[in-house]
Design an enzyme around this catalytic site. Structure first.
Site, PDB file in Angstrom:
ATOM      1  N   GLY A  46      23.185 -56.822 -40.372  1.00  0.00           N
ATOM      2  CA  GLY A  46      23.723 -55.527 -39.576  1.00  0.00           C
ATOM      3  C   GLY A  46      22.396 -54.601 -40.234  1.00  0.00           C
ATOM      4  O   GLY A  46      22.481 -54.047 -41.214  1.00  0.00           O
ATOM      5  N   GLN A  51      20.606 -46.223 -39.021  1.00  0.00           N
ATOM      6  CA  GLN A  51      21.265 -45.571 -40.591  1.00  0.00           C
ATOM      7  C   GLN A  51      19.293 -46.030 -41.750  1.00  0.00           C
ATOM      8  O   GLN A  51      18.655 -45.914 -41.930  1.00  0.00           O
ATOM      9  CB  GLN A  51      21.379 -47.387 -41.061  1.00  0.00           C
ATOM     10  CG  GLN A  51      22.798 -47.448 -41.388  1.00  0.00           C
ATOM     11  CD  GLN A  51      22.702 -48.837 -41.355  1.00  0.00           C
ATOM     12  OE1 GLN A  51      23.155 -49.650 -40.377  1.00  0.00           O
ATOM     13  NE2 GLN A  51      23.022 -49.223 -42.723  1.00  0.00           N
ATOM     14  N   CYS A  93      28.173 -52.049 -46.692  1.00  0.00           N
ATOM     15  CA  CYS A  93      26.854 -50.923 -45.691  1.00  0.00           C
ATOM     16  C   CYS A  93      26.100 -51.460 -47.020  1.00  0.00           C
ATOM     17  O   CYS A  93      25.507 -50.139 -47.782  1.00  0.00           O
ATOM     18  CB  CYS A  93      27.438 -49.946 -45.348  1.00  0.00           C
ATOM     19  SG  CYS A  93      26.427 -48.949 -44.517  1.00  0.00           S
ATOM     20  N   LEU A  94      23.990 -51.241 -46.061  1.00  0.00           N
ATOM     21  CA  LEU A  94      23.218 -50.736 -46.224  1.00  0.00           C
ATOM     22  C   LEU A  94      22.937 -49.467 -47.164  1.00  0.00           C
ATOM     23  O   LEU A  94      22.194 -48.894 -47.869  1.00  0.00           O
ATOM     24  CB  LEU A  94      22.004 -51.617 -45.740  1.00  0.00           C
ATOM     25  CG  LEU A  94      21.647 -52.714 -45.802  1.00  0.00           C
ATOM     26  CD1 LEU A  94      21.023 -53.213 -44.428  1.00  0.00           C
ATOM     27  CD2 LEU A  94      21.260 -53.654 -46.902  1.00  0.00           C
ATOM     28  N   HIS A 135      31.246 -53.372 -37.335  1.00  0.00           N
ATOM     29  CA  HIS A 135      30.562 -52.361 -38.550  1.00  0.00           C
ATOM     30  C   HIS A 135      29.696 -51.748 -37.617  1.00  0.00           C
ATOM     31  O   HIS A 135      29.686 -50.518 -37.758  1.00  0.00           O
ATOM     32  CB  HIS A 135      30.272 -53.457 -39.510  1.00  0.00           C
ATOM     33  CG  HIS A 135      28.996 -52.316 -40.913  1.00  0.00           C
ATOM     34  ND1 HIS A 135      29.632 -52.500 -41.786  1.00  0.00           N
ATOM     35  CD2 HIS A 135      28.293 -51.767 -40.467  1.00  0.00           C
ATOM     36  CE1 HIS A 135      29.042 -52.045 -42.616  1.00  0.00           C
ATOM     37  NE2 HIS A 135      28.401 -50.854 -41.923  1.00  0.00           N
ATOM     38  N   GLU A 136      28.366 -52.489 -36.833  1.00  0.00           N
ATOM     39  CA  GLU A 136      27.003 -51.464 -36.643  1.00  0.00           C
ATOM     40  C   GLU A 136      27.441 -50.436 -35.473  1.00  0.00           C
ATOM     41  O   GLU A 136      27.192 -49.647 -35.327  1.00  0.00           O
ATOM     42  CB  GLU A 136      25.867 -52.417 -35.724  1.00  0.00           C
ATOM     43  CG  GLU A 136      25.565 -53.472 -37.109  1.00  0.00           C
ATOM     44  CD  GLU A 136      25.490 -52.825 -38.793  1.00  0.00           C
ATOM     45  OE1 GLU A 136      24.672 -51.914 -38.855  1.00  0.00           O
ATOM     46  OE2 GLU A 136      25.929 -53.426 -39.246  1.00  0.00           O
ATOM     47  N   HIS A 139      28.748 -47.131 -36.547  1.00  0.00           N
ATOM     48  CA  HIS A 139      27.302 -46.497 -37.081  1.00  0.00           C
ATOM     49  C   HIS A 139      26.703 -45.318 -35.843  1.00  0.00           C
ATOM     50  O   HIS A 139      27.060 -44.852 -35.835  1.00  0.00           O
ATOM     51  CB  HIS A 139      26.202 -46.901 -37.996  1.00  0.00           C
ATOM     52  CG  HIS A 139      26.578 -47.801 -38.756  1.00  0.00           C
ATOM     53  ND1 HIS A 139      26.692 -47.061 -40.136  1.00  0.00           N
ATOM     54  CD2 HIS A 139      26.475 -49.406 -39.783  1.00  0.00           C
ATOM     55  CE1 HIS A 139      26.934 -47.348 -41.480  1.00  0.00           C
ATOM     56  NE2 HIS A 139      26.609 -48.677 -41.097  1.00  0.00           N
TER      57      HIS A 139
HETATM   58 NI    NI Z   1      26.992 -50.483 -42.885  1.00  0.00          NI
END
Ligand code: NI
Length: 169
Positions: A46, A51, A93-94, A135-136, A139
């Site tokens: 995701g 991000q 998380c990236l 999660h997204e 963000h």
């Molecule tokens: Ni994330």
């Protein structure tokens, strides 16, 4: 398409609320294409626009694997309309590389929004996809994993993470 820079914690762009998309024009479509390429390149499931440094309400999810294909999900101006009882599971998380935390999330969600063609969509999801969507969605509201755990856990994970990135690992 191009691979974009993924902003990492504690960058401010991850702490801000993203703005509604008013017009799904060529630049938004290009952004989505680039986000897809960036997410796949980073082996993520995701990615939210924050991000990649863009404060627009857009996220994508792709939980497919070689063994189990699943359609790519693109959501613009998402709205969570239903979520049920919470379950805990480990998440990464990236934007917080190398850090994994147990997070409570609803098992099932229903999400409304628009796809990249401007068509209104409604997605019902459970399991991993429901988790990725939440999660997204977080963000886009400036919420990261650290904000989802108790203050004790937060300090522990944050300290360890910041120490590691400051060492440049
Ligand atoms: Ni994330």
């Amino acid at each position: 398409m191009s691979i974009l820079k993924i902003y990492t914690y504690p960058d401010d762009v991850l702490k801000e609320r993203a703005e509604e998309v008013k017009d799904i024009d060529g630049s938004i479509k290009k952004l989505i294409d680039d986000m897809v390429e960036t997410m796949h390149n980073a082996s993520g499931i995701g990615l939210a626009a924050n991000q990649v440094g863009v404060l627009k309400r857009i996220f994508i999810c792709d939980i497919s694997t070689k063994e189990k294909p699943f359609p790519l999900i693109v959501v613009i101006n998402p709205e969570l309309v239903y979520s049920d009882d919470k379950v805990e599971s480990e998440e990464g998380c990236l934007s917080i590389p190398g850090c994994r935390m147990n997070i409570k999330r609803a098992k099932e969600v229903i999400l409304k929004g628009y796809n990249q063609h401007g068509k209104q969509i409604e997605i019902g999801a459970d399991g991993l996809l429901a988790r990725a969507i939440q999660h997204e969605y977080d963000h886009l509201n400036g919420i990261v994993l650290f904000d989802k755990v108790s203050s004790l856990k937060r300090e522990f994970h944050k300290k360890r993470y910041l120490k590691r990135i400051n060492k440049g690992e």
